[in-house]
Design an enzyme around this catalytic site. Structure first.
Site, mmCIF file in Angstrom:
data_model
loop_
_atom_site.group_PDB
_atom_site.id
_atom_site.type_symbol
_atom_site.label_atom_id
_atom_site.label_comp_id
_atom_site.label_asym_id
_atom_site.label_seq_id
_atom_site.Cartn_x
_atom_site.Cartn_y
_atom_site.Cartn_z
ATOM 1 C CE LYS A 172 4.557 6.062 -2.911
ATOM 2 N NZ LYS A 172 4.678 4.777 -2.407
ATOM 3 C CE LYS B 88 11.240 1.805 -2.474
ATOM 4 N NZ LYS B 88 11.308 1.154 -1.205
ATOM 5 C CE LYS C 133 6.278 -0.191 -7.558
ATOM 6 N NZ LYS C 133 6.995 -1.106 -6.694
HETATM 7 P P1 TYM Z 1 7.693 0.383 0.026
HETATM 8 O O1 TYM Z 1 9.007 -0.277 -0.064
HETATM 9 O O2 TYM Z 1 7.184 1.122 -1.154
HETATM 10 O O3 TYM Z 1 7.642 1.398 1.242
HETATM 11 C C1 TYM Z 1 8.060 1.017 2.535
HETATM 12 C C2 TYM Z 1 7.247 1.675 3.624
HETATM 13 O O4 TYM Z 1 7.385 3.081 3.572
HETATM 14 C C3 TYM Z 1 6.117 3.700 3.453
HETATM 15 N N1 TYM Z 1 6.267 4.858 2.564
HETATM 16 C C4 TYM Z 1 5.823 6.078 2.851
HETATM 17 N N2 TYM Z 1 5.196 6.563 3.925
HETATM 18 C C5 TYM Z 1 4.895 7.884 3.909
HETATM 19 N N3 TYM Z 1 5.179 8.704 2.873
HETATM 20 C C6 TYM Z 1 5.807 8.246 1.765
HETATM 21 N N4 TYM Z 1 6.095 9.075 0.770
HETATM 22 C C7 TYM Z 1 6.163 6.862 1.721
HETATM 23 N N5 TYM Z 1 6.798 6.097 0.801
HETATM 24 C C8 TYM Z 1 6.856 4.861 1.337
HETATM 25 C C9 TYM Z 1 5.220 2.638 2.835
HETATM 26 O O5 TYM Z 1 3.869 2.861 3.133
HETATM 27 C C10 TYM Z 1 5.733 1.384 3.490
HETATM 28 O O6 TYM Z 1 5.185 1.235 4.783
HETATM 29 N N6 TYM Z 1 4.637 -3.493 -0.525
HETATM 30 C C11 TYM Z 1 5.473 -2.791 0.418
HETATM 31 C C12 TYM Z 1 6.581 -3.674 0.992
HETATM 32 C C13 TYM Z 1 6.062 -4.918 1.629
HETATM 33 C C14 TYM Z 1 5.365 -5.007 2.867
HETATM 34 C C15 TYM Z 1 5.100 -6.406 3.036
HETATM 35 C C16 TYM Z 1 4.939 -4.084 3.796
HETATM 36 C C17 TYM Z 1 6.203 -6.168 1.130
HETATM 37 N N7 TYM Z 1 5.616 -7.059 1.968
HETATM 38 C C18 TYM Z 1 4.399 -6.867 4.142
HETATM 39 C C19 TYM Z 1 4.247 -4.553 4.909
HETATM 40 C C20 TYM Z 1 3.976 -5.919 5.077
HETATM 41 C C21 TYM Z 1 6.124 -1.638 -0.311
HETATM 42 O O7 TYM Z 1 6.250 -1.620 -1.501
HETATM 43 O O8 TYM Z 1 6.603 -0.669 0.512
#
Ligand code: TYM
Length: 343
Positions: free
Chosen positions: A207, A210, A125
């Site tokens: 990967k 968004k 990032k």
């Molecule tokens: P975020 O918002 O980037 O993604 C949300 C969830 O989707 C999964 N994910 C994917 N899985 C498979 N293939 C992909 N291309 C893909 N893109 C996203 C991510 O692994 C995630 O499970 N830091 C976290 C948000 C967060 C969180 C938490 C998660 C904040 N606090 C506490 C768990 C527990 C994040 O940025 O996810």
């Protein structure tokens, strides 16, 4: 609609607990659906589940306020449309529960500069936002650790890219417990076998994300069917013309197989047999159709739920109350341990 329950039952107290979240920083992607949300609905019978809209995390990157508000509500509607029953799951907006920021600060003081510097998401990032490498982006994992540790959870269901963040959360908790005794339960990441890493359709070595600038690489959960089909038709494959699972040699085809497998429940062997002797054109259309059919009911239901703003408000208010009750207990314990005077 029935009024929502505000209390926690004995049964929930005894069940193992889960927490996860998604940032409403962009429209939900097929990656976040297959890697995360799709797997959540089935967990409610066995676990006491908390699912957050991680809005506080999103402002580590600049957001347009009106878009952030719209996406947060859309994401909440999509959670419900994906089968997360608000009676059986606590659905809440992170910024509605101040304990997240409060514990986040405490944990900042128990997280080392060196360990934060090694985080892959921070490196990625900060490369993408070179003009805004702010302190929040750097300390993001400590806030995420607070999200998890506040709820004394057993498991954190996430896609593969978040494993490192759950690991640092365990390290922070272990450090804190080492000083003050058993304050936090140590959580484990819970990663799906297939779908944990959905790759971009146009550059399958990265990967699906968004924040990807190439819109053709990323499929959105609420996108129109014709756009989804077009993106799959353009998906990058290879020159072998053979549907075979081999992520190292055939990343594009293997990614499509993974998506097809999760959407249809078919094994990789069954998919290889189904497309034996057929061209990639057929295969890509079939994957596109399977995705469209998987997402169609979700899109329709999300739109339906979104139209009822009062219903959504009821859900996030009740969710915040239930979350704050559990989070408050942990926060009070932490404040006492570190030596803050009780009010
Ligand atoms: P975020 O918002 O980037 O993604 C949300 C969830 O989707 C999964 N994910 C994917 N899985 C498979 N293939 C992909 N291309 C893909 N893109 C996203 C991510 O692994 C995630 O499970 N830091 C976290 C948000 C967060 C969180 C938490 C998660 C904040 N606090 C506490 C768990 C527990 C994040 O940025 O996810």
């Amino acid at each position: 609609m029935l009024p929502l329950r505000r209390y926690i039952t004995m049964e929930e107290v005894q069940k193992k607990r889960i927490l996860s979240g998604i940032q409403p920083s962009g429209d939900l992607t097929l990656g976040s659906y297959l890697g995360a949300i799709k797997n959540w609905a089935a967990l409610a019978e066995e676990y006491d589940c908390y699912y957050m809209l991680a809005d506080m995390h999103t402002i580590t990157v600049r957001q347009t306020p009106a878009d952030l508000r719209r996406r947060t509500l859309t994401q909440l509607a999509a959670y419900i449309a994906c089968g997360l029953d608000p009676e059986k799951n606590v659905l809440f907006i992170q910024s509605h529960v101040p304990a997240h920021a409060q514990l986040g600060w405490v944990l900042d003081c128990y997280t080392m500069f060196g360990e934060l510097s090694r985080m892959t998401q921070f490196k990625d990032k900060s490369a993408k936002n070179a003009d805004n490498i702010n302190a929040g982006l750097f300390t993001y994992p400590a806030l995420m650790a607070a999200d998890i540790l506040l709820y004394q959870v057993d498991l954190v269901p996430v896609g593969g890219d978040q494993k490192q963040h759950v690991e640092i959360c365990r390290d922070i908790a272990t450090r804190f417990n080492g000083i003050y005794g058993d304050v936090f339960k140590l959580p484990k990441p819970y990663i799906p076998k297939v779908g944990a890493r959905v790759m971009s359709l146009t550059s399958p070595e990265n990967k699906m994300s968004k924040s990807d600038k190439d819109q053709n690489g990323c499929v959105y959960m609420l996108e129109r069917p014709e756009d989804i089909l077009r993106k799959f038709k353009k998906a990058v494959t290879d020159s072998e013309a053979c549907v075979r699972f081999d992520p190292a040699q055939k990343p594009g085809v293997s990614n499509l197989m993974q998506i097809y497998s999760v959407c249809t429940g078919k094994t990789f062997d069954a998919i290889e047999t189904e497309f034996e002797g057929r061209g990639y054109g057929d295969f890509k259309s079939a994957v596109g159709e399977a995705v469209v059919e998987t997402l169609r009911p979700i899109r329709e239901e999300t739109e339906h739920i979104l139209a009822d703003k009062a219903y959504l408000e009821g859900i996030y208010r009740t969710g915040a109350e239930r979350a704050a009750y559990v989070a408050g207990k942990t926060l009070r314990k932490v404040y006492k341990k570190v030596g803050f005077v009780e009010r």
